[in-house]
Scaffold this active site. Sequence first.
Site, PDB file in Angstrom:
ATOM      1  N   ASP A  68       0.737  -1.288  -0.024  1.00  0.00           N
ATOM      2  CA  ASP A  68       0.027   0.007  -0.076  1.00  0.00           C
ATOM      3  C   ASP A  68       0.975   1.343   0.093  1.00  0.00           C
ATOM      4  O   ASP A  68       1.931   1.321   0.329  1.00  0.00           O
ATOM      5  CB  ASP A  68      -0.947   0.061   1.200  1.00  0.00           C
ATOM      6  N   GLU A 133      -0.180  -0.833   5.728  1.00  0.00           N
ATOM      7  CA  GLU A 133       0.995  -0.324   6.539  1.00  0.00           C
ATOM      8  C   GLU A 133       0.699   0.926   6.943  1.00  0.00           C
ATOM      9  O   GLU A 133       1.053   1.860   7.925  1.00  0.00           O
ATOM     10  CB  GLU A 133       2.266  -0.741   6.153  1.00  0.00           C
TER      11      GLU A 133
END
Length: 375
Positions: A68, A133
């Site tokens: 991400d 994250e």
Amino acid sequence: MSCPVIELTQQLIRRPSLSPDDAGCQALMIERLRKIGFTIEHMDFGDTQNFWAWRGRGETLAFAGHTDVVPAGDVDRWINPPFEPTIRDGMLFGRGAADMKGSLAAMVVAAERFVAQHPHHRGRLAFLITSDEEASAKNGTVKVVEALMARNERLDYCLVGEPSSTEIVGDVVKNGRRGSLTCNLTIHGVQGHVAYPHLADNPVHRAAPFLNELVAIEWDRGNDFFPATSMQVANIQAGTGSNNVIPGELFVQFNFRFSTELTDEMIKERVHALLEKHQLRYTVDWWLSGQPFLTARGKLVDAVVNAIEHYNEIKPQLLTTGGTSDGRFIARMGAQVVELGPVNATIHKINECVNAADLQLLARMYQRIMEQLVA
């Protein structure tokens, strides 16, 4: 530029994986890993995609990272659309180039080269990848680690591909991180008219001496591995927006980045004692997002330092500064954890970029680390 690391990085950047949306990045990695004999286990939780992959058995070296990315911001300010990777003057531009799709590509290519040269390697090589994250980090690595621990999975060494470097790749290695503790504090007063303060109780006035004393505290002086614990007020809110109303409540949010000289309980006790000293009426909510951890010199740190010295001819600094990373969760497994990745000068910024040659160098470093620990 024809290079497998650069090509894979570009393919990953083209997938706009805004946290926690993986946007197909993991499928791309899984396809490559499966071809070289990795067993893949999807470990999705909620809206987050995760996978745990392994090859071989025995002492385990895992590579960890996230697919991400943070939002691109004002796309008109980018020299090129953020999800259309481009190379200019040797720099690869695109959201996630440095944080951390370049590292992911380097890991995969390093694994491919390692397996080709060591098809019967003695240890176990693994990957722990998440799509959460950058945002809440609640359904990502932490959940995978909990599941792995519940079934007594072995994890001896873990290299996290976060962008640790500052000027040239490998100049800084993170062999630990400070803990992070946030306090959400509400001071209670009595709302009223500013012309009649005797009929009200101003929580801002009440809290001012407490806050003044709080910000002046020297929590510790750090140690050989960690800088001194720091406390910063992040948010403070009170009032209705009107200039004739004494507020009824004051909200203050402050964060501690703490060393191994303290525990979260020690910090909480001191804050509560200070609140009682100033006779405040309050409610408080604490959020511990990570304990401090440290990986001392040992097989993993030595292998990382050796790889950097071999390919870049520099001696890296071992630091614990900066924010938190998913390494804080992985350290719970008892693993040695180190972070090594590209230069972090442009992460989360407009025109995020990374030196393309650095990614090639990083892949070679990763491969050498594999060879030292699980070949």
